[in-house]
Design an enzyme around this catalytic site. Sequence first.
Site, short mmCIF file in Angstrom:
data_model
loop_
_atom_site.label_atom_id
_atom_site.label_comp_id
_atom_site.label_asym_id
_atom_site.label_seq_id
_atom_site.Cartn_x
_atom_site.Cartn_y
_atom_site.Cartn_z
N ARG A 50 0.86 -1.20 0.00
CA ARG A 50 0.00 0.00 0.00
C ARG A 50 0.89 1.24 0.00
NH1 ARG A 50 -4.04 -2.21 4.80
NH2 ARG A 50 -5.01 -3.89 3.59
N ASP A 52 2.43 4.91 -0.32
CA ASP A 52 1.89 6.20 0.11
C ASP A 52 1.70 7.16 -1.06
OD1 ASP A 52 1.89 5.43 2.75
OD2 ASP A 52 3.83 6.31 3.20
N ARG A 197 11.67 5.18 3.89
CA ARG A 197 11.85 6.63 3.88
C ARG A 197 12.59 7.11 5.13
NH1 ARG A 197 5.97 8.77 2.88
NH2 ARG A 197 7.00 10.79 3.30
#
Length: 248
Positions: A50, A52, A197
Amino acid sequence: MKRVKMIVAYDGTNYSGWQIQPNGVTIEQKLNEALSALLGESIKVTGASRTDAGVHSLGNVCIFDTETRMPAEKISYAVNQRLPEDIVVQDSCEVPMDFHPRFSKSRKTYEYRILNRKFRMPTRRLDTYFYHYDLDVEKMKAAASYLVGEHDFKSFASVKMQSETSIRTIYSCDVDKSGDIITIRVKGNGFLYNMVRIIAGTLIKVGAGDLEPEQMKDILAAEDRSAAGPTAPAHGLTMIGLEYEKSI
């Protein structure tokens, strides 16, 4: 009834991520709409990752069940005629009904790209994170090596983490530079929310001289999000793809 697996590439710039949202257009929504119109039945895809808002993909995997007589391998060609230019199905095939893209054992690969130069480059604004100050790639490589193996990555997970455990295995974490582009390539058995990230943001701090490579051990041991660096912007991240351990 048959189950179809698709490999999907997309530029995430114009989307609110993969998963359907109440306010915002998503990749999942566009796939559901295109497949439902093509096959004449209500289709709902299930994705492996999923991603972002703003994150890109070269090979996200999804499945859906259908009653169609259209051969599974032909669906990719047909649905691409109904999708926007920034979403393209790279492959489609039939898989066993018990195959699930999230729960089947796999190795996922992500890349985070940094444009490290004095001035921005407009043609790379959508798929790289621009960082003006010089980064020490050798220090970033040294720091990345501490992440390889099985660890508790709680320090590298967003506070929104919903997983039951923060233990993950990283098979490789490489940092390379080609021209002005620094690429952080991470392969693992799974990733926590915002994990790649946050790894990128922490390695940038190492490259900038704000952290020493050896401090990566302390950050891991802390099991505390505040010990790691910032979450790097989404648009520098690309999901490269998944390798499933059992052939399907």
